[in-house]
Design a protein around this motif. Structure first.
Motif, PDB file in Angstrom:
ATOM      1  N   TYR A 155       5.453   1.395  -5.321  1.00  0.00           N
ATOM      2  CA  TYR A 155       5.008   0.807  -7.083  1.00  0.00           C
ATOM      3  C   TYR A 155       4.386   2.917  -7.266  1.00  0.00           C
ATOM      4  CZ  TYR A 155       2.029  -0.887 -10.317  1.00  0.00           C
ATOM      5  OH  TYR A 155       1.004  -1.859 -11.173  1.00  0.00           O
ATOM      6  N   GLU A 156       4.676   3.045  -8.408  1.00  0.00           N
ATOM      7  CA  GLU A 156       4.830   4.300  -9.014  1.00  0.00           C
ATOM      8  C   GLU A 156       3.223   4.380  -9.375  1.00  0.00           C
ATOM      9  OE1 GLU A 156       7.708   5.300 -11.853  1.00  0.00           O
ATOM     10  OE2 GLU A 156       9.125   4.754 -10.893  1.00  0.00           O
ATOM     11  N   GLY A 212       1.641   3.158  -4.162  1.00  0.00           N
ATOM     12  CA  GLY A 212       2.055   3.069  -3.033  1.00  0.00           C
ATOM     13  C   GLY A 212       3.748   4.209  -2.888  1.00  0.00           C
ATOM     14  N   MET A 213       3.904   5.152  -1.530  1.00  0.00           N
ATOM     15  CA  MET A 213       4.229   5.942  -1.886  1.00  0.00           C
ATOM     16  C   MET A 213       5.472   4.713  -1.528  1.00  0.00           C
ATOM     17  SD  MET A 213       3.459   8.479  -3.664  1.00  0.00           S
ATOM     18  CE  MET A 213       4.691   9.680  -2.768  1.00  0.00           C
ATOM     19  N   PRO A 214       7.319   6.171  -1.831  1.00  0.00           N
ATOM     20  CA  PRO A 214       8.246   5.089  -1.538  1.00  0.00           C
ATOM     21  C   PRO A 214       8.212   4.430   0.203  1.00  0.00           C
ATOM     22  CG  PRO A 214       9.022   6.931  -2.500  1.00  0.00           C
ATOM     23  CD  PRO A 214       7.494   6.588  -3.003  1.00  0.00           C
ATOM     24  N   GLY A 245       6.823   7.473   5.681  1.00  0.00           N
ATOM     25  CA  GLY A 245       6.978   6.703   4.014  1.00  0.00           C
ATOM     26  C   GLY A 245       5.269   5.841   4.013  1.00  0.00           C
ATOM     27  N   GLY A 246       5.452   4.970   2.635  1.00  0.00           N
ATOM     28  CA  GLY A 246       4.630   4.105   2.518  1.00  0.00           C
ATOM     29  C   GLY A 246       3.135   4.213   1.877  1.00  0.00           C
ATOM     30  N   GLY A 247       2.662   5.628   2.252  1.00  0.00           N
ATOM     31  CA  GLY A 247       1.289   5.922   2.406  1.00  0.00           C
ATOM     32  C   GLY A 247       0.331   5.811   0.893  1.00  0.00           C
ATOM     33  N   THR A 248      -0.602   5.456   0.847  1.00  0.00           N
ATOM     34  CA  THR A 248      -1.645   5.436  -0.054  1.00  0.00           C
ATOM     35  C   THR A 248      -1.634   6.340  -1.175  1.00  0.00           C
ATOM     36  OG1 THR A 248      -1.556   3.129   0.110  1.00  0.00           O
ATOM     37  CG2 THR A 248      -3.753   4.007  -1.932  1.00  0.00           C
ATOM     38  N   GLN A 249      -0.641   7.837  -2.187  1.00  0.00           N
ATOM     39  CA  GLN A 249      -1.565   8.495  -2.792  1.00  0.00           C
ATOM     40  C   GLN A 249      -2.194   8.376  -4.302  1.00  0.00           C
ATOM     41  OE1 GLN A 249       1.786  10.890  -4.811  1.00  0.00           O
ATOM     42  NE2 GLN A 249       0.897  12.385  -3.474  1.00  0.00           N
ATOM     43  N   PHE A 250      -3.629   9.017  -3.481  1.00  0.00           N
ATOM     44  CA  PHE A 250      -4.901   9.265  -4.619  1.00  0.00           C
ATOM     45  C   PHE A 250      -4.008  11.099  -5.255  1.00  0.00           C
ATOM     46  CE2 PHE A 250      -6.448   6.496  -2.078  1.00  0.00           C
ATOM     47  CZ  PHE A 250      -7.262   5.506  -2.951  1.00  0.00           C
TER      48      PHE A 250
END
Length: 248
Positions: free
Chosen positions: A154-155, A225-227, A188-193
């Motif tokens: 999720y970009e 949501g990172m790839p 992968g799959g981290g939540t990036q702020f």
């Protein structure tokens, strides 16, 4: 210099909101109106919060943007239940737009919504999460479960709604988000702020909460949501909405 400082300085000098956003390359339609927001009771550096009859540990806090990471907000049994109860009900995720809900490549997950208090497990989770952040269940959206297969993402985006959604579609404005991780992708799959320079990696049962007191980029809550590079990712999300606007 932080974005909110630049915005406040330009506003204090009499700049028009539209001109500020044009010069800084920000989206139009933001608002300077502040809202009450959910807030966990962690004053004085409390490391444990009692909610729903459970002790929930605080792993990390950040003031700006307001982010709090909790450990074991869900049990492993609850994680498994949410995954299995949602698996057969998943549909391609959508994003909100002036034309309504649309499928877009910026969001490649599948998801579903539980009804409010659909069963005892969902009711218990909803009440615990709301108690944790001091917010009424009456001012929330339904609990959503999302599945991110390998290579999905999720970009970066904001969770608050634009004016068209609130005014024209009568949608209650969001003021806070709780993301709960139901499993752990292999890679992968981290939540990036993005604005905070922070990435939270998924851990089963863990939750990350963040709030935004107005629908404005100055809240620094641009996140994504990172790839998922290997494995898959399951999350449950609860959104908190503005008081005085019916959500149910």
């Amino acid at each position: 210099m932080p974005l909110h400082v630049i915005l406040d300085a330009m506003r204090s000098k009499g700049w028009a909101e539209r001109d500020i956003r044009h010069v800084l390359g920000l989206p139009q339609g933001g608002s300077g109106d502040f809202h009450d927001v959910p807030e966990p009771d962690i004053e004085g550096g409390r490391s444990v919060v009692r909610a729903g009859g459970r002790d929930i540990r605080v792993l990390m806090t950040k003031e700006e943007p307001r982010i709090v990471v909790f450990d074991d907000i869900l049990t492993h049994d609850e994680c498994d239940f949410l995954i299995e109860a949602s698996r057969s009900r998943l549909e391609r995720s959508v994003i909100y737009s002036p034309d309504g809900n649309v499928v877009d490549d910026m969001r490649t997950s599948k998801g579903m919504w539980f009804e409010y208090a659909e069963n005892e497990m969902v009711r218990s989770i909803e009440e615990r999460v709301c108690e944790l952040v001091g917010w009424s269940t009456e001012h929330t959206q339904k609990l959503q479960v999302l599945h991110y297969p390998q290579d999905s993402e999720y970009e970066p985006h904001y969770d608050y709604f634009g004016r068209y959604a609130v005014e024209e579609h009568q949608i209650a404005q969001r003021v806070g988000t709780m993301i709960m991780y139901l499993n752990e992708p292999t890679r992968g799959g981290g939540t990036q702020f993005v604005d905070a320079g922070l990435q939270v990696m998924p851990r089963r049962g863990m939750g990350v909460f963040f709030s935004y007191d107005r629908p404005d980029p100055a809240t620094l809550t641009f996140h994504g949501g990172m790839p998922v590079h290997e494995g898959d990712k399951w999350i449950a999300t609860k959104w908190f909405t503005k008081r005085g606007q019916p959500s149910h």
